[in-house]
Structures are given as structure tokens and as C-alpha cells.
Scaffold this motif. Structure first.
Motif, PDB file in Angstrom:
ATOM      1  N   ARG A  33       0.838  -1.218   0.000  1.00 54.73           N
ATOM      2  CA  ARG A  33       0.000   0.000   0.000  1.00 54.73           C
ATOM      3  C   ARG A  33       0.867   1.260   0.000  1.00 54.73           C
ATOM      4  O   ARG A  33       0.549   2.238  -0.642  1.00 54.73           O
ATOM      5  N   LYS A  91       3.884   1.573  -1.271  1.00 50.66           N
ATOM      6  CA  LYS A  91       4.435   1.721  -2.614  1.00 50.66           C
ATOM      7  C   LYS A  91       3.387   2.254  -3.583  1.00 50.66           C
ATOM      8  O   LYS A  91       3.669   3.128  -4.403  1.00 50.66           O
ATOM      9  N   ARG A  92       2.173   1.723  -3.476  1.00 53.66           N
ATOM     10  CA  ARG A  92       1.105   2.191  -4.362  1.00 53.66           C
ATOM     11  C   ARG A  92       0.774   3.649  -4.101  1.00 53.66           C
ATOM     12  O   ARG A  92       0.525   4.413  -5.039  1.00 53.66           O
ATOM     13  N   GLU A 112       3.532   5.740  -5.639  1.00 54.44           N
ATOM     14  CA  GLU A 112       3.374   5.777  -7.097  1.00 54.44           C
ATOM     15  C   GLU A 112       2.226   6.698  -7.495  1.00 54.44           C
ATOM     16  O   GLU A 112       2.343   7.464  -8.459  1.00 54.44           O
TER      17      GLU A 112
END
Length: 175
Positions: A66, A68-69, A72
Motif C-alpha cells: 500500500r 508503494k502504491r 506511485e
């Protein structure tokens, strides 16, 4: 504790119960039952620990995924905002408003003096060239720092993580 295998259950006493034997049998039976319960409790506790460890590992993996998302998504959002036509228009308008009149005025003055006094202007140009470049670089750095500060404030508002960003320091000549 070791138990001897019994081929047959012991025969009851022929005449009356011996209470001492009943009490001893009850103690041994209680010991076996307690040992069985403790073994079951240890097995359940070990299984519970394994299960909690597996859940903790999955939770940590999901949290990292989560994070990392979210990073991004933030990068994508900032990139999208930075490449919007309105942002390009705003930057162009500021450059047009500030830089063009400054350069035009300086060039007009330099060309006028060059026409009138070429020797004086050559010395002036050689002395001022570095100062003008330093000033221009300083202004560009200030603009970039202000842009970085604005992006930091935007990401802080979006994610509320870390310390509140400080505003960019003002440009100081010679720095």
C-alpha cells in the motif's frame, strides 16, 4: 512419565474396596489427564503463535504494498499536475513578465553605451558578466526552491506525513 502397558485391567479386589488404592488410582488418573491437557494447551499455543506470525507477515507485506502504491499514485499525480498546460502557461507568463523586460532593458542600455563609449562598455561587460550570470542563477534557484516548497506543501496536505515543510528561504545576492 512412563506407563506400563496393561494387557488386562486389574481385577477388583475380592472383598471390599481398599480406599488407599482408590485414592492412588485417582491421583494417577488426574496426573495423566493433566498431562494430556497441558500437551493440548502447548500444541494450541504453538499453533496460535504460528498463525499470528503468518498474519503479522501478511500485514507487513500488505502495508508495504500500500505504501508503494501510494507513493506511485502521488508521483503520478504530481507529474500530471506539473505537465498540465495551465502550469506551462503560468510558468511562461511569469518568465515573460519578469525575464523578458529585464533582459530587454539591460540589452538596450548596453547597446546604447556600446555605441557611445565602446572602451568603457567592454570593461563593464567583462566585470558585470559574472554578476549577471550569478544573479540569474540565483533567481532560477529561488524559483526552483519555491517550486519544491510548493510541492512539499502539496504532498504534506495530501498525506499528512513527516514534519510540516518550511517555506523556501528568500534569495540573497551573493549566496
Amino acid at each position: 512419565m512412563t506407563h506400563l502397558p496393561a494387557a488386562e485391567p486389574p481385577a477388583p479386589p475380592a472383598r471390599g474396596l481398599r480406599w488407599r488404592d482408590v485414592a492412588a488410582g485417582a491421583v494417577y488418573q488426574a496426573e495423566e489427564s493433566t498431562a494430556g491437557l497441558l500437551a493440548d494447551l502447548r500444541r494450541v499455543a504453538a499453533q496460535r503463535e504460528r498463525w499470528l506470525g503468518e498474519l503479522a507477515a501478511r500485514g507487513a507485506a500488505e502495508r508495504e504494498l500500500r505504501r508503494k502504491r501510494a507513493a506511485e499514485a502521488a508521483h503520478t499525480a504530481v507529474t500530471a499536475a506539473a505537465t498540465l498546460p495551465v502550469v506551462n502557461w503560468f510558468v511562461d507568463a511569469q518568465l515573460e513578465r519578469v525575464l523578458r523586460p529585464l533582459v530587454r532593458g539591460i540589452l538596450d542600455d548596453v547597446l546604447g553605451l556600446l555605441e557611445k563609449e565602446p572602451d568603457r562598455i567592454q570593461a563593464l561587460i567583462q566585470g558585470q558578466r559574472e554578476t549577471m550570470v550569478d544573479e540569474l542563477i540565483g533567481r532560477i534557484r529561488t524559483g526552483a526552491a519555491n517550486g519544491d516548497s510548493a510541492v512539499d506543501r502539496l504532498t504534506f496536505r495530501m498525506f499528512h506525513r513527516g514534519p510540516r515543510p518550511a517555506p523556501a528561504p528568500p534569495f540573497v545576492d551573493g549566496a
